[in-house]
Motif scaffolding. Structure first.
Motif, PDB file in Angstrom:
ATOM      1  N   LEU A  63       3.517   6.106   8.565  1.00 54.03           N
ATOM      2  CA  LEU A  63       3.436   5.669   7.180  1.00 54.03           C
ATOM      3  C   LEU A  63       3.743   6.835   6.248  1.00 54.03           C
ATOM      4  CD1 LEU A  63       0.130   3.547   7.240  1.00 54.03           C
ATOM      5  CD2 LEU A  63       2.457   2.849   7.853  1.00 54.03           C
ATOM      6  N   VAL A  64       4.214   6.493   5.063  1.00 54.94           N
ATOM      7  CA  VAL A  64       4.393   7.475   3.990  1.00 54.94           C
ATOM      8  C   VAL A  64       3.497   7.029   2.845  1.00 54.94           C
ATOM      9  CG1 VAL A  64       6.036   8.499   2.375  1.00 54.94           C
ATOM     10  CG2 VAL A  64       6.752   7.967   4.705  1.00 54.94           C
ATOM     11  N   ALA A  65       2.692   7.937   2.328  1.00 51.72           N
ATOM     12  CA  ALA A  65       1.669   7.538   1.369  1.00 51.72           C
ATOM     13  C   ALA A  65       1.679   8.405   0.116  1.00 51.72           C
ATOM     14  CB  ALA A  65       0.277   7.596   2.019  1.00 51.72           C
ATOM     15  N   ALA A  66       1.455   7.761  -1.013  1.00 52.24           N
ATOM     16  CA  ALA A  66       1.191   8.459  -2.276  1.00 52.24           C
ATOM     17  C   ALA A  66      -0.310   8.619  -2.403  1.00 52.24           C
ATOM     18  CB  ALA A  66       1.734   7.641  -3.444  1.00 52.24           C
ATOM     19  N   LEU A 167      12.222  -0.636   5.154  1.00 52.46           N
ATOM     20  CA  LEU A 167      10.864  -0.281   4.784  1.00 52.46           C
ATOM     21  C   LEU A 167      10.290  -1.318   3.828  1.00 52.46           C
ATOM     22  CD1 LEU A 167      11.842   3.368   3.910  1.00 52.46           C
ATOM     23  CD2 LEU A 167      10.505   2.770   5.932  1.00 52.46           C
ATOM     24  N   LEU A 168       8.983  -1.517   3.922  1.00 51.91           N
ATOM     25  CA  LEU A 168       8.240  -2.322   2.954  1.00 51.91           C
ATOM     26  C   LEU A 168       7.178  -1.433   2.313  1.00 51.91           C
ATOM     27  CD1 LEU A 168       7.704  -5.624   5.000  1.00 51.91           C
ATOM     28  CD2 LEU A 168       9.370  -5.225   3.177  1.00 51.91           C
ATOM     29  N   SER A 169       6.741  -1.815   1.109  1.00 51.85           N
ATOM     30  CA  SER A 169       5.830  -0.925   0.405  1.00 51.85           C
ATOM     31  C   SER A 169       4.970  -1.678  -0.590  1.00 51.85           C
ATOM     32  CB  SER A 169       6.630   0.159  -0.342  1.00 51.85           C
ATOM     33  OG  SER A 169       5.762   1.026  -1.044  1.00 51.85           O
ATOM     34  N   SER A 170       3.862  -1.053  -0.942  1.00 46.74           N
ATOM     35  CA  SER A 170       3.026  -1.526  -2.040  1.00 46.74           C
ATOM     36  C   SER A 170       3.410  -0.867  -3.352  1.00 46.74           C
ATOM     37  CB  SER A 170       1.552  -1.227  -1.742  1.00 46.74           C
ATOM     38  OG  SER A 170       1.333   0.184  -1.685  1.00 46.74           O
ATOM     39  N   ALA A 171       4.331   0.091  -3.317  1.00 50.63           N
ATOM     40  CA  ALA A 171       4.582   0.971  -4.464  1.00 50.63           C
ATOM     41  C   ALA A 171       5.822   0.579  -5.246  1.00 50.63           C
ATOM     42  CB  ALA A 171       4.719   2.415  -3.996  1.00 50.63           C
ATOM     43  N   ASP A 172       5.706   0.596  -6.572  1.00 50.91           N
ATOM     44  CA  ASP A 172       6.857   0.577  -7.446  1.00 50.91           C
ATOM     45  C   ASP A 172       7.307   2.006  -7.698  1.00 50.91           C
ATOM     46  OD1 ASP A 172       7.231  -2.219  -7.961  1.00 50.91           O
ATOM     47  OD2 ASP A 172       5.374  -2.167  -9.120  1.00 50.91           O
ATOM     48  N   PHE A 173       8.450   2.153  -8.346  1.00 52.70           N
ATOM     49  CA  PHE A 173       8.979   3.490  -8.633  1.00 52.70           C
ATOM     50  C   PHE A 173       8.603   3.870 -10.055  1.00 52.70           C
ATOM     51  CE2 PHE A 173      12.654   3.696  -5.310  1.00 52.70           C
ATOM     52  CZ  PHE A 173      11.713   3.588  -4.304  1.00 52.70           C
ATOM     53  N   LEU A 174       7.318   4.160 -10.231  1.00 56.12           N
ATOM     54  CA  LEU A 174       6.766   4.627 -11.493  1.00 56.12           C
ATOM     55  C   LEU A 174       6.000   5.917 -11.231  1.00 56.12           C
ATOM     56  CD1 LEU A 174       5.236   1.306 -12.915  1.00 56.12           C
ATOM     57  CD2 LEU A 174       7.387   2.366 -13.610  1.00 56.12           C
ATOM     58  N   PRO A 175       5.901   6.804 -12.219  1.00 55.21           N
ATOM     59  CA  PRO A 175       5.126   8.033 -12.003  1.00 55.21           C
ATOM     60  C   PRO A 175       3.717   7.769 -11.482  1.00 55.21           C
ATOM     61  CG  PRO A 175       6.401   8.235 -14.008  1.00 55.21           C
ATOM     62  CD  PRO A 175       6.592   6.813 -13.520  1.00 55.21           C
ATOM     63  N   ARG A 176       3.053   6.734 -11.991  1.00 54.22           N
ATOM     64  CA  ARG A 176       1.674   6.460 -11.554  1.00 54.22           C
ATOM     65  C   ARG A 176       1.617   6.111 -10.076  1.00 54.22           C
ATOM     66  NH1 ARG A 176       0.986   0.648 -14.709  1.00 54.22           N
ATOM     67  NH2 ARG A 176       2.000  -0.650 -13.123  1.00 54.22           N
ATOM     68  N   ASN A 177       2.644   5.380  -9.576  1.00 49.76           N
ATOM     69  CA  ASN A 177       2.640   4.997  -8.163  1.00 49.76           C
ATOM     70  C   ASN A 177       2.907   6.179  -7.247  1.00 49.76           C
ATOM     71  OD1 ASN A 177       3.983   2.365  -9.688  1.00 49.76           O
ATOM     72  ND2 ASN A 177       2.460   1.826  -8.153  1.00 49.76           N
ATOM     73  N   VAL A 184       1.344   2.908  -0.031  1.00 48.30           N
ATOM     74  CA  VAL A 184       1.854   3.112   1.322  1.00 48.30           C
ATOM     75  C   VAL A 184       3.245   2.496   1.468  1.00 48.30           C
ATOM     76  CG1 VAL A 184       1.529   2.457   3.740  1.00 48.30           C
ATOM     77  CG2 VAL A 184      -0.404   3.276   2.412  1.00 48.30           C
ATOM     78  N   VAL A 185       4.112   3.207   2.172  1.00 49.26           N
ATOM     79  CA  VAL A 185       5.381   2.663   2.643  1.00 49.26           C
ATOM     80  C   VAL A 185       5.306   2.574   4.161  1.00 49.26           C
ATOM     81  CG1 VAL A 185       7.862   2.999   2.823  1.00 49.26           C
ATOM     82  CG2 VAL A 185       6.674   3.657   0.729  1.00 49.26           C
ATOM     83  N   PHE A 186       5.691   1.428   4.712  1.00 52.77           N
ATOM     84  CA  PHE A 186       5.617   1.261   6.163  1.00 52.77           C
ATOM     85  C   PHE A 186       6.944   0.736   6.700  1.00 52.77           C
ATOM     86  CE2 PHE A 186       3.722  -2.340   3.980  1.00 52.77           C
ATOM     87  CZ  PHE A 186       4.260  -3.468   4.582  1.00 52.77           C
ATOM     88  N   PRO A 187       7.312   1.174   7.905  1.00 57.00           N
ATOM     89  CA  PRO A 187       8.604   0.785   8.472  1.00 57.00           C
ATOM     90  C   PRO A 187       8.552  -0.584   9.146  1.00 57.00           C
ATOM     91  CG  PRO A 187       7.482   2.250   9.981  1.00 57.00           C
ATOM     92  CD  PRO A 187       6.591   2.135   8.768  1.00 57.00           C
ATOM     93  N   VAL A 188       9.670  -1.273   9.081  1.00 55.23           N
ATOM     94  CA  VAL A 188       9.874  -2.482   9.881  1.00 55.23           C
ATOM     95  C   VAL A 188      10.808  -2.072  11.013  1.00 55.23           C
ATOM     96  CG1 VAL A 188      10.740  -4.844   9.928  1.00 55.23           C
ATOM     97  CG2 VAL A 188       9.557  -3.977   7.888  1.00 55.23           C
ATOM     98  N   LEU A 189      10.289  -2.006  12.219  1.00 47.20           N
ATOM     99  CA  LEU A 189      11.025  -1.444  13.351  1.00 47.20           C
ATOM    100  C   LEU A 189      11.744  -2.490  14.187  1.00 47.20           C
ATOM    101  CD1 LEU A 189       8.284   1.114  14.477  1.00 47.20           C
ATOM    102  CD2 LEU A 189      10.257   1.539  12.998  1.00 47.20           C
TER     103      LEU A 189
END
Length: 213
Positions: A63-66, A167-177, A184-189
């Protein structure tokens, strides 16, 4: 019973692009991945550990996480497409978001366009990108869709030089996110699921009823 429940929970791991919210479930659309991938599961457990011991950043392998490394991850994925385009390899970026208004990431998308990367953006709300400018964004196209159900999923597709990254994610591309929330960003394998997501994205991109430029 407790041990058996733990075994069940540890074998199947749900990850979603939106909240598990009973008030919005009837009119929001999201994607959810149910996976038995033990590495992803270990990262989920590690993520929850962070909330109990938040002085120590989570140690994640899948996972990749903010706010830890999400910004760096998105920058890497975009820069990878730029490098692929310059090397003559397949290069494209196809994103679905609720909001896109982060200055650094917007600048990188302009860089990608100038390098020859095909950039497609489906963004429901805030959209801080100038598309189709001959100088800096001629390869960027964007649209928004709002229909009977509120579009809420976040999907990131990268050509990755012919080895597609999905990839799927809960995050938008905003400074707060990127900088102020745990996202979290998670891969679809699975290749079948990857193909399904690409089909859904192409269907939405070809919409000629609800989509607006």
């Amino acid at each position: 019973m407790g041990d058996n429940l733990n075994m069940i929970v540890m074998r199947k791991f749900p990850l979603s692009t939106g909240n598990f919210n009973e008030d919005t479930a009837s009119f929001y659309t999201d994607h959810m991945l149910l996976t038995a991938h033990q590495g992803i599961g270990a990262d989920i457990v590690e993520s929850f550990r962070f909330f109990a011991s938040n002085w120590q950043p989570p140690r994640l392998n899948h996972l990749v996480a903010a706010p830890f490394n999400l910004r760096a991850g998105v920058k890497f994925w975009i820069q990878n497409e730029i490098a692929s385009a310059k090397a003559g390899k397949e290069a494209s970026i196809f994103l679905k978001l609720n909001n896109l208004a982060d200055p650094e990431i917007t600048g990188l998308l302009y860089d990608a366009s100038q390098a020859g990367v095909d950039v497609r953006l489906i963004v429901r709300s805030m959209f801080s990108v100038i598309t189709g400018d001959r100088k800096f964004s001629k390869n960027i196209r964007g649209l928004s869709i709002v229909d009977h159900y509120l579009e809420h999923s976040r999907v990131f597709l990268f050509a990755n030089g012919g080895k597609p990254r999905c990839l799927l994610s809960s995050a938008d591309f905003l400074p707060r996110n990127f900088d102020s929330r745990f996202e979290v960003v998670f891969p679809v394998l699975d290749e079948t699921l990857q193909a399904e997501l690409r089909r859904v994205m192409e269907i939405q991109w070809s919409d000629n009823t609800r989509a607006r430029v």
